[in-house]
Design a protein around this motif. Sequence first.
Motif, PDB file in Angstrom:
ATOM      1  N   GLY A   1      37.518  46.620  49.371  1.00 18.90           N
ATOM      2  CA  GLY A   1      37.175  46.295  47.993  1.00 18.90           C
ATOM      3  C   GLY A   1      38.221  45.447  47.297  1.00 18.90           C
ATOM      4  N   GLU A   2      39.285  45.042  47.970  1.00 16.95           N
ATOM      5  CA  GLU A   2      40.332  44.234  47.334  1.00 16.95           C
ATOM      6  C   GLU A   2      39.808  42.832  47.026  1.00 16.95           C
ATOM      7  N   HIS A   3      40.253  42.280  45.896  1.00 14.29           N
ATOM      8  CA  HIS A   3      39.805  40.941  45.531  1.00 14.29           C
ATOM      9  C   HIS A   3      40.924  40.123  44.885  1.00 14.29           C
ATOM     10  N   ASP A   4      42.181  40.469  45.158  1.00 16.03           N
ATOM     11  CA  ASP A   4      43.306  39.709  44.638  1.00 16.03           C
ATOM     12  C   ASP A   4      43.493  38.418  45.428  1.00 16.03           C
ATOM     13  N   ALA A   5      44.169  37.436  44.782  1.00 16.74           N
ATOM     14  CA  ALA A   5      44.578  36.181  45.428  1.00 16.74           C
ATOM     15  C   ALA A   5      43.412  35.547  46.181  1.00 16.74           C
TER      16      ALA A   5
ATOM     17  N   ILE B   1      39.549  36.638  46.339  1.00 24.55           N
ATOM     18  CA  ILE B   1      38.580  36.375  45.270  1.00 24.55           C
ATOM     19  C   ILE B   1      37.468  35.441  45.750  1.00 24.55           C
ATOM     20  N   ASP B   2      37.772  34.612  46.750  1.00 25.06           N
ATOM     21  CA  ASP B   2      36.773  33.668  47.256  1.00 25.06           C
ATOM     22  C   ASP B   2      35.643  34.348  48.029  1.00 25.06           C
ATOM     23  N   TYR B   3      35.785  35.626  48.337  1.00 29.39           N
ATOM     24  CA  TYR B   3      34.804  36.341  49.161  1.00 29.39           C
ATOM     25  C   TYR B   3      34.244  37.564  48.444  1.00 29.39           C
ATOM     26  N   ALA B   4      34.789  37.863  47.265  1.00 38.76           N
ATOM     27  CA  ALA B   4      34.483  39.127  46.602  1.00 38.76           C
ATOM     28  C   ALA B   4      33.109  39.140  45.947  1.00 38.76           C
TER      29      ALA B   4
ATOM     30  N   HIS C   1      37.967  37.220  58.665  1.00 39.76           N
ATOM     31  CA  HIS C   1      38.903  38.296  58.315  1.00 39.76           C
ATOM     32  C   HIS C   1      38.769  38.683  56.859  1.00 39.76           C
ATOM     33  N   HIS C   2      38.734  37.689  55.975  1.00 40.59           N
ATOM     34  CA  HIS C   2      38.710  37.984  54.544  1.00 40.59           C
ATOM     35  C   HIS C   2      37.424  38.711  54.147  1.00 40.59           C
ATOM     36  N   CYS C   3      36.301  38.311  54.729  1.00 40.02           N
ATOM     37  CA  CYS C   3      35.039  39.014  54.447  1.00 40.02           C
ATOM     38  C   CYS C   3      35.135  40.481  54.867  1.00 40.02           C
ATOM     39  N   LEU C   4      35.606  40.721  56.078  1.00 38.20           N
ATOM     40  CA  LEU C   4      35.723  42.095  56.572  1.00 38.20           C
ATOM     41  C   LEU C   4      36.688  42.897  55.721  1.00 38.20           C
ATOM     42  N   HIS C   5      37.782  42.279  55.316  1.00 45.34           N
ATOM     43  CA  HIS C   5      38.780  43.003  54.527  1.00 45.34           C
ATOM     44  C   HIS C   5      38.211  43.416  53.179  1.00 45.34           C
TER      45      HIS C   5
ATOM     46  N   ARG D   1      59.729  38.944  46.288  1.00 42.41           N
ATOM     47  CA  ARG D   1      59.380  39.669  45.071  1.00 42.41           C
ATOM     48  C   ARG D   1      58.598  38.790  44.104  1.00 42.41           C
ATOM     49  N   LYS D   2      58.976  37.521  44.009  1.00 38.72           N
ATOM     50  CA  LYS D   2      58.230  36.617  43.134  1.00 38.72           C
ATOM     51  C   LYS D   2      56.828  36.365  43.684  1.00 38.72           C
ATOM     52  N   GLU D   3      56.728  36.269  45.004  1.00 39.30           N
ATOM     53  CA  GLU D   3      55.419  36.029  45.620  1.00 39.30           C
ATOM     54  C   GLU D   3      54.429  37.122  45.259  1.00 39.30           C
ATOM     55  N   PHE D   4      54.882  38.364  45.266  1.00 38.72           N
ATOM     56  CA  PHE D   4      53.971  39.481  45.029  1.00 38.72           C
ATOM     57  C   PHE D   4      53.808  39.806  43.547  1.00 38.72           C
ATOM     58  N   ALA D   5      54.549  39.114  42.691  1.00 39.58           N
ATOM     59  CA  ALA D   5      54.396  39.350  41.254  1.00 39.58           C
ATOM     60  C   ALA D   5      53.014  38.954  40.763  1.00 39.58           C
ATOM     61  N   ARG D   6      52.324  38.059  41.507  1.00 35.87           N
ATOM     62  CA  ARG D   6      50.993  37.633  41.071  1.00 35.87           C
ATOM     63  C   ARG D   6      49.910  38.644  41.428  1.00 35.87           C
ATOM     64  N   PHE D   7      50.248  39.647  42.230  1.00 31.35           N
ATOM     65  CA  PHE D   7      49.288  40.696  42.548  1.00 31.35           C
ATOM     66  C   PHE D   7      49.363  41.769  41.467  1.00 31.35           C
ATOM     67  N   PRO D   8      48.236  42.127  40.851  1.00 28.72           N
ATOM     68  CA  PRO D   8      48.260  43.113  39.764  1.00 28.72           C
ATOM     69  C   PRO D   8      48.984  44.401  40.127  1.00 28.72           C
ATOM     70  N   ALA D   9      48.838  44.845  41.380  1.00 26.84           N
ATOM     71  CA  ALA D   9      49.471  46.099  41.773  1.00 26.84           C
ATOM     72  C   ALA D   9      50.988  46.006  41.746  1.00 26.84           C
TER      73      ALA D   9
END
Length: 594
Positions: A318-322, A325-328, A309-313, A445-453
């Motif tokens: 082109g996303e590489h957050d969280a 990053i292991d597949y980017a 899934h992560h490879c296809l995504h 909200r705290k969980e998604f604070a680590r995503f740059p967006a």
Amino acid sequence: MSTSLSFGAIPLGGGTTRFRLWAPGHQAAEVVLDGRPSIPLHKRPDGWWEAEGEAPAGTRYRYKLGNGMEVPDPASHAQDGDVDGWSLVVDPDAYQWQYPDWKGLPWPRAVIYELHAGLYGGFRGVIADLPRLAALGVNTIELMPVNDFAGLRNWGYDGVLPYAPDETYGTPDDLKALVDAAHGHGLSIMLDVVYNHFGPAGNYWGSIAPVFFHQDKNNPWGQSIDFSRPQVRDFFMENALYWLTEFRFDGLRLDAVHAIEDDSFLPELSARIRAATEGRHVHLVLENERNDATLLEKDFDAQWNDDVHHCLHVLLTGEHDAYYIDYADDPADHLAHALATGFVYQGNESRNLGHARGKPSAHLPPSAFVNALQTHDQVGNRAMGERIAQIAPPEGVRAALLLLLLSPQVPMLFMGDEWASERPFLFFTGFQTEELADAVREGRRKEFARFPAFADPERREKIPDPNAISTFTASRPDPSERLLPKHAAVEEFVANLLRQRRDILGERLDGTTSLESDKLGEKGVRAQWRLGDGAVLTVAANFGNSPVPCPTGPGTMLAESREGLAAALEAEGLGGLGAVAWIATEDRIAETLW
């Protein structure tokens, strides 16, 4: 089956019920009956309390502990009034099965459809959609967890009463009717179960038996369960057997087993299930961040392969957050590796986790891996619940669907995938205390604070409130959406792929082995497998925008993600955002491509 359960209220016939509770450390216990005298429980060895008394099916009851606290039955088979209300005595033999001889389907040919019963309006709502799903070409329904949770809405992973179908979905007999109806349509049906934690509200084991949990260990969802205790192990193992025998489910998907801190539990669970269901096709599937391939050698049929899934995504978005990053660094190469050998991470270092994970998996058959383009986790754990059709080009999504549905690994569609739904699937709850609702809201909200967006606090404030009814209703599949021309075309495309999988691959999937898998250009892959009858299956997909050279070979075309790709393959290469599949029977492998 129920008479062999160690826990709970088990009818014995003639209106008599046996009540059994594990409550070590208490000096007294009794069964409180609604509107009738209580039944004293008698102390038995090893912390057990037991009694028999008049309590026909439908009787409402609770347990009263020696300290005066009243609690629902932790092994309740049905509730009246949510998780804190009355437990109900349930007759396990009341439902009259219409298809009692159903034995299930062979696992390598499974095509799974994951759905949430609550978003369908309950078990009867799912029954109404079964004819469409059977006609689509899926053959295995997977229900997200249905056991009782606190409140009116939930994904299901906050369950606290593992034996009780949530009353907002229907009665135990309604759930049996769903299983029965699935079998009548030729569909297997699996259930997602959670044995690694309990939800944050309505779990009374801490009061009934504090030793049910480790007092000094926690997992991401609370206290770790102490599986070293025989009674704790039996509570969950008997629960698995309860779903598979009394409800006749055809398999279980076990949630996040990496959070079970006892390496002996899973093999023992598998052994007990295999012994109790001999002669049936019963399938056991894991979610396991550890990528422990040894569990798939004999104990379990498959694992959700999030690596694919992560490879296809990454290739599609082109996303590489969280964790992406292991597949980017090289998603196409990682995908080719996974198609050939199973996991991407087979002992190599994860940048996201900061340590190595996984074990070698190349020796396992393709059917040991469940691949998906979307799952409840991967959509619902996005801040805005966007589907892949909202964030990736439609031609790329079609190419990914072809790769998913015609590769020999077990494919899984998440509800709405088949028509490229653009409705969100959000994280939702229905907790009825404001304190808990606030905690969940702030936690998201705290969980998604680590995503740059979502680093901007104002943007985080726009994340849908999990506890709002509007978040739940926004996540419901919209049947009218699939009738729109662009969505209807995708559903027809998916149905055609599934027909090809059933009619041409079918029994050939038994005994499939990998031949080779290579990267094409920067964003393409080409994989080959030898099927059980010696035929060679080839699938090629290009997630870049420009054509890439692609070796052809002998065979007959199975499908292409858009018209003209196969005809141009040899001269021009594989076109951008496209995929093709072909098959060569053993006696024609030496011939030229179609």
